[in-house]
Design a protein around this motif. Sequence first.
Motif: not given
Length: 186
Positions: A105-122, A124-134
């Motif tokens: 689901c979540v591929a590992s990245s190793s680039s200069t954009e990593e901090p920005v991508l990690d924040a966006a991924l985080s 998105s995952i939080n939005r996903f989790l909030r939409g799940l049944p408890e």
Amino acid sequence: MTDDEIIALYWDRQESAISACSKQYGGYCYSIAYRILNCREDADECVNDTWLKAWHAIPPERPAILSAFLAKITRNLSFDQYKKRNAKKRGGGELPLVLEELEECVASSSSTEEPVLDAALSQSINRFLRGLPEQECSIFLCRYWYGKSLKEIAGQFSIKETAAKTRLFRTRAKLKIFLKKEGIIL
């Protein structure tokens, strides 16, 4: 002692903040570290490092939820310790399996954009989790945040291990679809 009182001790630079944190959250942080490291000494070291990191972070940080703040520090320190310890060998325990499951689901990245991508991924995952049944969200977090085994999850939620495994598989599939819709490149 309340979280606000402990945080006030940190802001006042009172060393008693560390002992208050240890008393209130030592077991909680230890359980997180031990699940990742599966080694008593390394877990103890990470928990002690957690108090030091918290000391340096508060102030300027003022955590809204102290337990989550400390858990995140402990978890990150534990993963760092795990990577260091297993740099040349694949370790036993639950963590390699947990990470392998999430890899699809979540591929590992190793680039200069990593901090920005990690924040966006985080986010998105939080939005996903909030939409799940408890319960579905709780099972997912037990596995991928706390690193619990399928047996532990099955016991906690009074379901069979195969049911836990199936639910996690389906949730990972939903996450993968969700991340694609969010424009997160896998």
